[in-house]
Motif scaffolding. Structure first.
Motif, PDB file in Angstrom:
ATOM      1  N   ARG A 120     -44.826  14.975  73.315  1.00 57.89           N
ATOM      2  CA  ARG A 120     -43.396  15.320  73.178  1.00 57.89           C
ATOM      3  C   ARG A 120     -42.785  15.271  75.103  1.00 57.89           C
ATOM      4  O   ARG A 120     -43.588  16.661  75.322  1.00 57.89           O
ATOM      5  N   ARG A 121     -42.250  14.730  75.121  1.00 53.25           N
ATOM      6  CA  ARG A 121     -41.717  14.920  76.770  1.00 53.25           C
ATOM      7  C   ARG A 121     -40.203  15.525  76.324  1.00 53.25           C
ATOM      8  O   ARG A 121     -39.327  14.286  76.844  1.00 53.25           O
ATOM      9  N   GLY A 122     -39.960  16.308  76.218  1.00 52.22           N
ATOM     10  CA  GLY A 122     -39.072  16.930  75.411  1.00 52.22           C
ATOM     11  C   GLY A 122     -37.762  16.476  74.183  1.00 52.22           C
ATOM     12  O   GLY A 122     -38.114  15.593  73.726  1.00 52.22           O
ATOM     13  N   PRO A 123     -37.085  17.215  74.417  1.00 48.25           N
ATOM     14  CA  PRO A 123     -35.815  17.191  72.851  1.00 48.25           C
ATOM     15  C   PRO A 123     -35.862  15.456  72.933  1.00 48.25           C
ATOM     16  O   PRO A 123     -35.821  15.210  71.435  1.00 48.25           O
ATOM     17  N   ALA A 124     -35.412  14.694  73.151  1.00 44.08           N
ATOM     18  CA  ALA A 124     -34.642  13.740  73.426  1.00 44.08           C
ATOM     19  C   ALA A 124     -35.758  12.342  73.873  1.00 44.08           C
ATOM     20  O   ALA A 124     -35.546  11.084  74.014  1.00 44.08           O
ATOM     21  N   ASP A 125     -37.334  12.368  73.914  1.00 46.53           N
ATOM     22  CA  ASP A 125     -38.083  11.214  74.158  1.00 46.53           C
ATOM     23  C   ASP A 125     -37.888  10.463  73.511  1.00 46.53           C
ATOM     24  O   ASP A 125     -38.605  10.039  72.668  1.00 46.53           O
ATOM     25  N   PRO A 126     -38.348   9.574  74.112  1.00 48.50           N
ATOM     26  CA  PRO A 126     -37.711   7.457  73.432  1.00 48.50           C
ATOM     27  C   PRO A 126     -38.418   7.598  72.872  1.00 48.50           C
ATOM     28  O   PRO A 126     -39.015   6.386  72.346  1.00 48.50           O
ATOM     29  N   THR A 127     -40.477   7.833  73.176  1.00 46.95           N
ATOM     30  CA  THR A 127     -41.360   7.977  72.811  1.00 46.95           C
ATOM     31  C   THR A 127     -41.615   8.192  71.348  1.00 46.95           C
ATOM     32  O   THR A 127     -42.724   8.064  71.029  1.00 46.95           O
ATOM     33  N   PHE A 128     -41.389   9.475  70.858  1.00 45.39           N
ATOM     34  CA  PHE A 128     -42.154  10.264  69.922  1.00 45.39           C
ATOM     35  C   PHE A 128     -40.265  11.115  69.682  1.00 45.39           C
ATOM     36  O   PHE A 128     -39.653  11.514  70.049  1.00 45.39           O
ATOM     37  N   ARG A 129     -39.980  11.435  68.117  1.00 40.73           N
ATOM     38  CA  ARG A 129     -39.616  11.815  67.654  1.00 40.73           C
ATOM     39  C   ARG A 129     -40.518  12.699  66.198  1.00 40.73           C
ATOM     40  O   ARG A 129     -41.299  12.520  64.911  1.00 40.73           O
ATOM     41  N   THR A 130     -40.103  13.583  65.849  1.00 38.25           N
ATOM     42  CA  THR A 130     -40.203  14.377  64.000  1.00 38.25           C
ATOM     43  C   THR A 130     -39.322  13.579  63.464  1.00 38.25           C
ATOM     44  O   THR A 130     -37.892  13.779  63.629  1.00 38.25           O
ATOM     45  N   MET A 155     -52.306   6.233  81.151  1.00 42.36           N
ATOM     46  CA  MET A 155     -50.931   5.775  81.528  1.00 42.36           C
ATOM     47  C   MET A 155     -49.932   6.457  81.445  1.00 42.36           C
ATOM     48  O   MET A 155     -49.253   6.947  81.686  1.00 42.36           O
ATOM     49  N   GLU A 156     -49.947   6.678  80.136  1.00 44.89           N
ATOM     50  CA  GLU A 156     -48.771   6.876  79.028  1.00 44.89           C
ATOM     51  C   GLU A 156     -48.753   8.882  79.311  1.00 44.89           C
ATOM     52  O   GLU A 156     -47.457   9.104  78.905  1.00 44.89           O
ATOM     53  N   SER A 157     -49.304   9.045  80.190  1.00 45.69           N
ATOM     54  CA  SER A 157     -49.746  10.738  80.276  1.00 45.69           C
ATOM     55  C   SER A 157     -49.769  10.543  81.363  1.00 45.69           C
ATOM     56  O   SER A 157     -48.779  11.922  82.045  1.00 45.69           O
ATOM     57  N   LEU A 158     -50.256   9.928  82.121  1.00 41.68           N
ATOM     58  CA  LEU A 158     -50.279   9.994  83.576  1.00 41.68           C
ATOM     59  C   LEU A 158     -49.120   9.995  84.531  1.00 41.68           C
ATOM     60  O   LEU A 158     -48.008  10.407  84.892  1.00 41.68           O
ATOM     61  N   ILE A 159     -47.914   8.995  83.962  1.00 43.81           N
ATOM     62  CA  ILE A 159     -46.514   8.707  84.308  1.00 43.81           C
ATOM     63  C   ILE A 159     -45.721   9.966  84.169  1.00 43.81           C
ATOM     64  O   ILE A 159     -45.124  10.433  84.913  1.00 43.81           O
ATOM     65  N   ALA A 180     -37.524  16.493  85.051  1.00 43.11           N
ATOM     66  CA  ALA A 180     -38.917  15.366  84.132  1.00 43.11           C
ATOM     67  C   ALA A 180     -38.296  14.564  82.948  1.00 43.11           C
ATOM     68  O   ALA A 180     -38.523  13.376  82.992  1.00 43.11           O
ATOM     69  N   TYR A 181     -38.204  15.260  82.258  1.00 41.46           N
ATOM     70  CA  TYR A 181     -37.698  14.713  81.014  1.00 41.46           C
ATOM     71  C   TYR A 181     -36.222  13.923  80.913  1.00 41.46           C
ATOM     72  O   TYR A 181     -36.565  12.707  80.051  1.00 41.46           O
ATOM     73  N   ARG A 182     -35.340  14.030  81.815  1.00 40.09           N
ATOM     74  CA  ARG A 182     -33.985  12.754  81.733  1.00 40.09           C
ATOM     75  C   ARG A 182     -34.921  11.788  83.032  1.00 40.09           C
ATOM     76  O   ARG A 182     -34.297  10.711  82.208  1.00 40.09           O
ATOM     77  N   ALA A 183     -35.562  12.061  83.718  1.00 37.64           N
ATOM     78  CA  ALA A 183     -36.230  10.824  84.492  1.00 37.64           C
ATOM     79  C   ALA A 183     -36.789   9.665  83.489  1.00 37.64           C
ATOM     80  O   ALA A 183     -36.736   8.900  83.275  1.00 37.64           O
ATOM     81  N   TRP A 184     -37.952  10.368  82.305  1.00 36.66           N
ATOM     82  CA  TRP A 184     -38.180   9.762  81.265  1.00 36.66           C
ATOM     83  C   TRP A 184     -37.820   8.886  80.353  1.00 36.66           C
ATOM     84  O   TRP A 184     -37.839   8.219  80.395  1.00 36.66           O
ATOM     85  N   GLY A 200     -33.260  10.131  88.676  1.00 36.20           N
ATOM     86  CA  GLY A 200     -33.382  11.347  89.675  1.00 36.20           C
ATOM     87  C   GLY A 200     -34.707  11.590  90.005  1.00 36.20           C
ATOM     88  O   GLY A 200     -35.404  12.999  90.678  1.00 36.20           O
ATOM     89  N   VAL A 201     -35.375  10.476  90.446  1.00 36.49           N
ATOM     90  CA  VAL A 201     -37.207  10.697  90.620  1.00 36.49           C
ATOM     91  C   VAL A 201     -37.057  10.295  92.734  1.00 36.49           C
ATOM     92  O   VAL A 201     -36.788   9.351  93.125  1.00 36.49           O
TER      93      VAL A 201
END
Length: 331
Positions: free
Chosen positions: A53-63, A146-150, A163-167, A206-207
């Motif tokens: 999970r890349r932050g609380p609003a990660d669009p690729t992951f949720r609980t 790639m899904e962890s590298l980027i 970083a979470y915002r950029a992702w 922001g990148v």
């Protein structure tokens, strides 16, 4: 140990679109594939899958409130969405999309079947206590580089929030809606999609140019980098570090997830040496060399040891302000 499983077809659901296409365009609804698997050891889904999970609003992951974990991935077979839930001692999984079978086939690996925590011996009271409190902790293995590298590249030398915002912004704008019934999930762009992001959109997210250029170099050889998921950890890290802009910090953060590497300790981190130094020796000024020396009794499992230390909340009191947030988009 593999455990037991059952596999079959499930209920229908889904939506989606092509890379860069607005999320309002629906995908064809497809049936879910299902799998049941009984791990032969305790399992804590939150602890095992949390590093993805890349932050609380990660669009690729949720609980969700029922304890399910959802993740959207770009597999070698195409986009896929996986929902995992623990019902008693049984793992129940559903998957949608072209990558559904690929995700279900690798479900045990994802949940730590390749991990060997029984080979780990705590040498410090804090580490032993942290391990005792978390018998369901295992190191995951996604098999996807790639899904962890980027996102790891995006996290270089900036705050986690930046970083979470950029992702989040880049995946939602240039990824595609994930297959399956959860309309909030997105699959990250494919290599061509990342390569087509305009320079000003990196800036708006922001990148800076250094990190954007590193990602663009990586996606040009994405196929070769994905091969690293089948390599030993040291060889995998060496391959990633052939790309200018990818160093030991980024390669370790990647193979911890893609390869389930128990010894891939993160060096070059701003905070980790102080945390490890303080937890193991009361040294709040420890550097990388000191950290590695303190972790030497855990050779072969140094990443596992640092994970247990981080979970123990043995963090030194802060004596300086947090890293200043830099709004690159405002420049």
């Amino acid at each position: 140990m593999a455990g037991r499983f059952e596999q079959g077809a499930g209920r229908a659901g889904g939506r989606g679109g092509a890379t860069g296409v607005p999320a309002a365009i629906p995908r064809q609804v497809s049936a879910a594939r299902t799998r049941r698997w009984t791990p032969p050891w305790p399992l804590d889904l939150g602890l095992v899958l949390g590093p993805l999970r890349r932050g609380p609003a990660d669009p690729t992951f949720r609980t969700t409130a029922d304890g399910s974990v959802w993740r959207a991935s770009r597999t070698p077979e195409g986009p896929g969405t996986l929902r995992v839930a623990l019902r008693g001692a049984v793992v129940e999984a559903e998957a949608w999309g072209a990558g559904a079978e690929w995700l279900l086939d690798r479900l045990p690996d994802l949940l730590g079947a390749c991990d060997t925590p029984e080979d780990f011996t705590p040498h410090h009271r804090l580490v032993a206590a942290s391990r005792h409190r978390r018998p369901g902790l295992r190191l995951l293995r996604t098999g996807l580089v790639m899904e962890s590298l980027i996102p790891s590249i995006l996290e270089q030398k900036i705050t986690s929030d930046e970083a979470y915002r950029a992702w989040r912004l880049l995946v939602r704008r240039y990824g595609e809606p994930a297959p399956g019934p959860d309309e909030r999930l997105y699959v990250m762009p494919d290599p061509h999609g990342w390569a087509m992001i305009p320079s000003w959109e990196w800036h708006r997210a922001g990148v800076d140019n250094k990190r954007a250029s590193t990602i663009l170099r990586a996606v040009k050889v994405a196929r070769r980098l994905e091969e690293a998921a089948t390599m030993a950890a040291e060889a995998a890290m060496a391959r990633l570090e052939l790309i200018p802009g990818i160093g030991p910090w980024t390669s370790a953060e990647t193979v911890q997830r893609s390869n389930g590497a128990p010894d891939a300790v993160t060096v070059g981190d701003l905070h980790l040496p102080r945390i490890v130094g303080y937890a193991l020796a009361g040294d709040r000024n420890a550097d990388d060399a000191t950290m590695l020396d303190l972790l030497s009794p855990y050779d072969g499992h140094r990443h596992r040891a640092t994970r247990l230390i981080l979970l123990s909340a043995g963090v030194p009191p802060r004596r300086q302000p947090k890293m200043r947030r830099v709004d690159i988009a405002a420049w």
